[in-house]
Design a protein around this motif. Sequence first.
Motif, PDB file in Angstrom:
ATOM      1  N   VAL A 255      -8.927  19.852   0.456  1.00 46.64           N
ATOM      2  CA  VAL A 255      -9.517  21.226   0.338  1.00 46.64           C
ATOM      3  C   VAL A 255      -8.294  22.105   0.889  1.00 46.64           C
ATOM      4  CG1 VAL A 255     -11.017  23.167   1.178  1.00 46.64           C
ATOM      5  CG2 VAL A 255     -11.804  21.002   0.040  1.00 46.64           C
ATOM      6  N   GLN A 256      -7.956  21.693   2.353  1.00 49.45           N
ATOM      7  CA  GLN A 256      -7.052  22.561   2.998  1.00 49.45           C
ATOM      8  C   GLN A 256      -5.403  22.602   2.417  1.00 49.45           C
ATOM      9  OE1 GLN A 256      -7.589  24.842   5.473  1.00 49.45           O
ATOM     10  NE2 GLN A 256      -9.508  24.235   5.184  1.00 49.45           N
ATOM     11  N   ALA A 257      -5.309  21.260   1.891  1.00 54.10           N
ATOM     12  CA  ALA A 257      -3.865  21.341   1.156  1.00 54.10           C
ATOM     13  C   ALA A 257      -3.834  21.945  -0.134  1.00 54.10           C
ATOM     14  CB  ALA A 257      -3.690  19.815   0.734  1.00 54.10           C
ATOM     15  N   VAL A 258      -5.096  22.229  -0.713  1.00 54.13           N
ATOM     16  CA  VAL A 258      -5.090  23.177  -2.193  1.00 54.13           C
ATOM     17  C   VAL A 258      -5.188  24.549  -2.116  1.00 54.13           C
ATOM     18  CG1 VAL A 258      -6.597  23.293  -4.378  1.00 54.13           C
ATOM     19  CG2 VAL A 258      -6.040  20.985  -3.443  1.00 54.13           C
ATOM     20  N   ILE A 259      -5.619  24.963  -0.983  1.00 52.86           N
ATOM     21  CA  ILE A 259      -5.586  26.478  -0.915  1.00 52.86           C
ATOM     22  C   ILE A 259      -4.548  27.318  -1.090  1.00 52.86           C
ATOM     23  CG2 ILE A 259      -5.814  28.289   0.878  1.00 52.86           C
ATOM     24  CD1 ILE A 259      -7.955  26.771   2.731  1.00 52.86           C
TER      25      ILE A 259
ATOM     26  N   ALA B 106      -3.253  16.474  -6.301  1.00 49.23           N
ATOM     27  CA  ALA B 106      -3.202  15.178  -5.673  1.00 49.23           C
ATOM     28  C   ALA B 106      -1.775  15.394  -4.922  1.00 49.23           C
ATOM     29  CB  ALA B 106      -3.213  13.810  -6.604  1.00 49.23           C
ATOM     30  N   HIS B 107      -0.618  15.485  -5.562  1.00 46.08           N
ATOM     31  CA  HIS B 107       0.603  15.567  -4.726  1.00 46.08           C
ATOM     32  C   HIS B 107       0.357  16.746  -3.468  1.00 46.08           C
ATOM     33  CE1 HIS B 107       4.841  15.602  -4.014  1.00 46.08           C
ATOM     34  NE2 HIS B 107       5.243  16.584  -4.086  1.00 46.08           N
ATOM     35  N   ALA B 108      -0.194  17.660  -3.596  1.00 47.81           N
ATOM     36  CA  ALA B 108      -0.211  18.499  -2.365  1.00 47.81           C
ATOM     37  C   ALA B 108      -0.963  18.012  -1.237  1.00 47.81           C
ATOM     38  CB  ALA B 108      -0.765  19.926  -2.821  1.00 47.81           C
ATOM     39  N   ALA B 109      -1.978  17.178  -1.743  1.00 46.91           N
ATOM     40  CA  ALA B 109      -2.983  16.708  -0.709  1.00 46.91           C
ATOM     41  C   ALA B 109      -2.194  15.041  -0.165  1.00 46.91           C
ATOM     42  CB  ALA B 109      -4.373  16.526  -1.125  1.00 46.91           C
ATOM     43  N   SER B 110      -1.314  14.827  -0.813  1.00 49.82           N
ATOM     44  CA  SER B 110      -0.477  13.645  -0.437  1.00 49.82           C
ATOM     45  C   SER B 110      -1.589  12.357  -0.841  1.00 49.82           C
ATOM     46  CB  SER B 110      -0.218  13.525   1.003  1.00 49.82           C
ATOM     47  OG  SER B 110       0.771  14.538   1.139  1.00 49.82           O
ATOM     48  N   ILE B 111      -2.115  12.526  -2.100  1.00 50.66           N
ATOM     49  CA  ILE B 111      -3.066  11.264  -2.363  1.00 50.66           C
ATOM     50  C   ILE B 111      -2.790  11.046  -3.730  1.00 50.66           C
ATOM     51  CG2 ILE B 111      -4.879  11.606  -0.705  1.00 50.66           C
ATOM     52  CD1 ILE B 111      -6.349  13.055  -2.787  1.00 50.66           C
ATOM     53  N   ASP B 112      -3.464   9.991  -4.304  1.00 54.51           N
ATOM     54  CA  ASP B 112      -3.285   9.798  -5.891  1.00 54.51           C
ATOM     55  C   ASP B 112      -4.259  10.168  -6.778  1.00 54.51           C
ATOM     56  OD1 ASP B 112      -5.403   7.808  -5.826  1.00 54.51           O
ATOM     57  OD2 ASP B 112      -3.969   6.410  -5.079  1.00 54.51           O
ATOM     58  N   GLU B 113      -4.223  10.448  -8.016  1.00 56.07           N
ATOM     59  CA  GLU B 113      -5.224  11.364  -8.645  1.00 56.07           C
ATOM     60  C   GLU B 113      -6.736  10.459  -8.730  1.00 56.07           C
ATOM     61  OE1 GLU B 113      -4.143  13.025 -12.527  1.00 56.07           O
ATOM     62  OE2 GLU B 113      -2.234  12.458 -12.210  1.00 56.07           O
TER      63      GLU B 113
ATOM     64  N   MET C   2       0.836  -1.205   0.113  1.00 57.23           N
ATOM     65  CA  MET C   2       0.057  -0.073  -0.102  1.00 57.23           C
ATOM     66  C   MET C   2       0.998   1.256   0.099  1.00 57.23           C
ATOM     67  SD  MET C   2      -2.829   1.342   3.020  1.00 57.23           S
ATOM     68  CE  MET C   2      -3.961  -0.220   2.508  1.00 57.23           C
ATOM     69  N   THR C   3       0.618   2.266  -0.892  1.00 61.68           N
ATOM     70  CA  THR C   3       1.304   3.559  -0.908  1.00 61.68           C
ATOM     71  C   THR C   3       1.035   4.440  -0.040  1.00 61.68           C
ATOM     72  OG1 THR C   3      -0.347   4.468  -2.400  1.00 61.68           O
ATOM     73  CG2 THR C   3       1.457   3.244  -3.560  1.00 61.68           C
ATOM     74  N   ASN C   4       1.921   5.459   0.574  1.00 60.60           N
ATOM     75  CA  ASN C   4       1.404   6.228   1.408  1.00 60.60           C
ATOM     76  C   ASN C   4       0.216   7.086   1.143  1.00 60.60           C
ATOM     77  OD1 ASN C   4       3.965   5.705   2.848  1.00 60.60           O
ATOM     78  ND2 ASN C   4       5.130   7.352   1.800  1.00 60.60           N
ATOM     79  N   SER C   5      -0.062   7.350  -0.137  1.00 60.01           N
ATOM     80  CA  SER C   5      -1.313   7.894  -0.418  1.00 60.01           C
ATOM     81  C   SER C   5      -2.520   7.245  -0.232  1.00 60.01           C
ATOM     82  CB  SER C   5      -1.274   8.411  -2.024  1.00 60.01           C
ATOM     83  OG  SER C   5      -0.283   9.204  -2.321  1.00 60.01           O
ATOM     84  N   GLU C   6      -2.359   5.925  -0.559  1.00 59.06           N
ATOM     85  CA  GLU C   6      -3.418   4.844  -0.272  1.00 59.06           C
ATOM     86  C   GLU C   6      -3.667   4.899   1.299  1.00 59.06           C
ATOM     87  OE1 GLU C   6      -1.870   1.630  -2.307  1.00 59.06           O
ATOM     88  OE2 GLU C   6      -3.275   1.931  -4.043  1.00 59.06           O
TER      89      GLU C   6
ATOM     90  N   LYS D 129     -10.808  19.096 -11.517  1.00 58.98           N
ATOM     91  CA  LYS D 129      -9.972  20.186 -10.946  1.00 58.98           C
ATOM     92  C   LYS D 129     -10.837  21.402 -10.278  1.00 58.98           C
ATOM     93  CE  LYS D 129      -7.533  23.156 -13.314  1.00 58.98           C
ATOM     94  NZ  LYS D 129      -6.673  23.785 -14.331  1.00 58.98           N
ATOM     95  N   ASN D 130     -11.655  21.705 -11.229  1.00 60.47           N
ATOM     96  CA  ASN D 130     -12.443  22.907 -10.819  1.00 60.47           C
ATOM     97  C   ASN D 130     -13.254  22.760  -9.463  1.00 60.47           C
ATOM     98  OD1 ASN D 130     -11.518  24.823 -12.807  1.00 60.47           O
ATOM     99  ND2 ASN D 130     -13.479  24.530 -14.324  1.00 60.47           N
ATOM    100  N   ALA D 131     -13.810  21.511  -9.341  1.00 54.05           N
ATOM    101  CA  ALA D 131     -14.526  21.237  -8.302  1.00 54.05           C
ATOM    102  C   ALA D 131     -13.774  21.532  -6.973  1.00 54.05           C
ATOM    103  CB  ALA D 131     -15.172  20.080  -8.441  1.00 54.05           C
ATOM    104  N   VAL D 132     -12.586  20.994  -6.950  1.00 51.29           N
ATOM    105  CA  VAL D 132     -11.548  21.080  -5.728  1.00 51.29           C
ATOM    106  C   VAL D 132     -11.282  22.462  -5.596  1.00 51.29           C
ATOM    107  CG1 VAL D 132      -9.720  20.447  -6.945  1.00 51.29           C
ATOM    108  CG2 VAL D 132      -9.826  19.948  -4.756  1.00 51.29           C
TER     109      VAL D 132
END
Length: 219
Positions: free
Chosen positions: A21-25, A40-47, A1-5, A57-60
Motif C-alpha cells: 500500500v505504501q509503495a503504491v501511494i 508489483a515493481h514499485a512494491a519490489s514483489i512479483d505479480e 530465491m529472487t529479491n521479490s520472493e 489492481k483496483n483493490a490495491v
Amino acid sequence: MTNSESRASGMSPEQLREAIVQAVIPLIAEWDAVTNAQIAHAASIDEATLLHVFNDKNAVLIAAAQAHMMTALDPTQVVQELQSIPLDQPLAARLVETIHALDTYHGRIATLLAPLDAYGTPQGQPTPDSGTAGEPRTRPFSREDFRAAARMDVIGQAVTKLLEPDQEHLRLQAGTLANVFLALYSGRKRTPHPQPSQLSAEQLVDLFIHGALTTTNRA
C-alpha cells in the motif's frame, strides 16, 4: 530465491500488505494507466504475490488511496498547534490563531488529497475498511468516516481548552461553545461565495463573540 520472493517471505501478511500500500501511494494519480506489473515493481514483489494479497489492481489502489487520505486527515499536527496557542492572550486573539491553524490544516489536506481528485474512487468499488485487515466494506466511504479520520473530537477538545480560561464569562460551557465555533468555522469553509466575500478570521471571531446584532440593536 529472487529479491521479490525474499522480501515477501520475510514479512507477515499484514506487513506485506502495508508495504504494498505504501509503495503504491505515488501511483494513485496514474490509476487508469498503471498496471499490475508496475504496482508489483514499485512494491519490489512479483505479480503473483501482489494478486495473492489483493484481488486486483483496483483493490490495491483503493487501499492506497484510503491510506493516503487517512494520513492527510491526521489531526496530530493541528492539535499540537492549537495546544501551543498562549492562553494569556485575549479570547479573540486565541480564536483568530485557532482559525489560522485550522486553515493551515485544511490547506495541507487539500494538497495531499489533490491526487485523489484526478480519478475518484471507481463507481461500485468497495473501499477497504481500515479495521478489517483488507476485507472490503459493503458501503462507500462516507462523510462520517471522514470526520472520524480527522478526529474532530480531538480538535474540539483542543478548542475547548482555549475557551476554558474565560469560562466564568461564557454563557454556555466551553465544550458546547467549542462545537458551535467549529460549526461556524466549517460553514465559513463551505461558503459558495469566493473571496473577498468570505469572512476573515477576525470577522468570524467577532461574530462568534458578539453575535449578529450591532451593539445598539441588541435586545
